[in-house]
Scaffold this motif. Structure first.
Motif, mmCIF file in Angstrom:
data_model
loop_
_atom_site.group_PDB
_atom_site.id
_atom_site.type_symbol
_atom_site.label_atom_id
_atom_site.label_comp_id
_atom_site.label_asym_id
_atom_site.label_seq_id
_atom_site.Cartn_x
_atom_site.Cartn_y
_atom_site.Cartn_z
ATOM 1 N N GLU A 41 3.067 -4.907 11.061
ATOM 2 C CA GLU A 41 2.292 -4.276 10.439
ATOM 3 C C GLU A 41 2.799 -2.727 10.001
ATOM 4 O O GLU A 41 2.177 -2.004 9.175
ATOM 5 N N LYS A 42 3.193 -2.264 11.021
ATOM 6 C CA LYS A 42 3.912 -0.727 10.975
ATOM 7 C C LYS A 42 4.984 -0.634 9.971
ATOM 8 O O LYS A 42 4.714 0.250 9.091
ATOM 9 N N GLU A 43 5.839 -1.677 9.885
ATOM 10 C CA GLU A 43 6.860 -1.633 8.807
ATOM 11 C C GLU A 43 6.283 -1.831 7.443
ATOM 12 O O GLU A 43 6.696 -1.201 6.443
ATOM 13 N N ILE A 44 5.237 -2.729 7.264
ATOM 14 C CA ILE A 44 4.738 -2.937 5.925
ATOM 15 C C ILE A 44 3.989 -1.660 5.601
ATOM 16 O O ILE A 44 4.085 -1.256 4.266
ATOM 17 N N ARG A 45 3.290 -0.817 6.386
ATOM 18 C CA ARG A 45 2.583 0.350 6.202
ATOM 19 C C ARG A 45 3.507 1.380 5.878
ATOM 20 O O ARG A 45 3.341 2.115 4.949
ATOM 21 N N ASN A 46 4.686 1.388 6.447
ATOM 22 C CA ASN A 46 5.777 2.517 6.161
ATOM 23 C C ASN A 46 6.569 2.190 4.968
ATOM 24 O O ASN A 46 7.105 3.157 4.345
ATOM 25 N N HIS A 47 6.786 0.967 4.595
ATOM 26 C CA HIS A 47 7.667 0.594 3.696
ATOM 27 C C HIS A 47 6.665 -0.477 2.633
ATOM 28 O O HIS A 47 6.783 -1.755 2.674
ATOM 29 N N PRO A 48 5.926 -0.005 1.783
ATOM 30 C CA PRO A 48 4.825 -1.065 1.193
ATOM 31 C C PRO A 48 5.590 -1.995 0.224
ATOM 32 O O PRO A 48 4.927 -2.777 -0.097
ATOM 33 N N TRP A 49 6.695 -1.783 -0.063
ATOM 34 C CA TRP A 49 7.422 -2.543 -0.946
ATOM 35 C C TRP A 49 7.770 -3.879 -0.371
ATOM 36 O O TRP A 49 8.193 -4.959 -0.866
ATOM 37 N N LEU A 50 7.512 -3.998 1.120
ATOM 38 C CA LEU A 50 7.911 -5.324 1.819
ATOM 39 C C LEU A 50 6.751 -6.392 1.539
ATOM 40 O O LEU A 50 6.920 -7.501 1.481
#
Length: 143
Positions: free
Chosen positions: A29-38
């Motif tokens: 969830e943190k990575e997707i929030r920080n990298h929306p392109w995921l």
């Protein structure tokens, strides 16, 4: 996205173990929030070992994304130390063994960490690697 690597087409995340799924879910969830392109590419999350319930929890939590969750070795309740489905202890010794393991853990766990007496999330795991013992494993095996 971009940079010297060009456009990222897939993302692969690897970990050795999941017991509850909470750490992996929080991380994703943190990575997707920080990298929306995921959100736009296929994601793969792989574990060496994971409890079926944890894998289901991760899938549920990130169901809105293109993600595949996999564990090479899937564990069920029969792999929990004190589960009635486990072959670790006989029926007549199970409760005494659980009480013993809990007492020993409580004797060395810091104040405020009593909920870890049977491992994080009360997983009762019996998992160790040469490089690490997950905190979901019974604390008596942490040292």
């Amino acid at each position: 996205k971009g940079g010297s690597l060009g456009k990222v087409r897939i993302a692969v995340f690897l970990d050795d173990f999941t017991g509850t799924g909470s750490q992996a879910t929080d991380y994703l969830e943190k990575e997707i929030r920080n990298h929306p392109w995921l959100k736009e590419i296929p994601l793969y999350l792989g574990f060496l070992v994971g409890f079926e319930d944890a894998l289901s929890e991760i899938r549920r939590a990130v169901s809105g994304f293109k993600i595949t969750v996999y564990a090479a070795e899937q564990l069920s309740d029969m792999h929990k130390a004190f589960s009635p489905d486990s072959g670790v202890f006989r029926e007549e010794e199970r409760q005494g063994a659980e009480d013993f393991f809990r007492r020993v853990a409580l004797s060395f766990l810091p104040e405020g960490k009593e909920t870890l007496a049977l491992g994080y999330g009360s997983c009762e795991a019996l998992v160790a690697f040469p490089w690490n013992t997950p905190n979901d494993t019974l604390p008596i095996f942490w040292a």
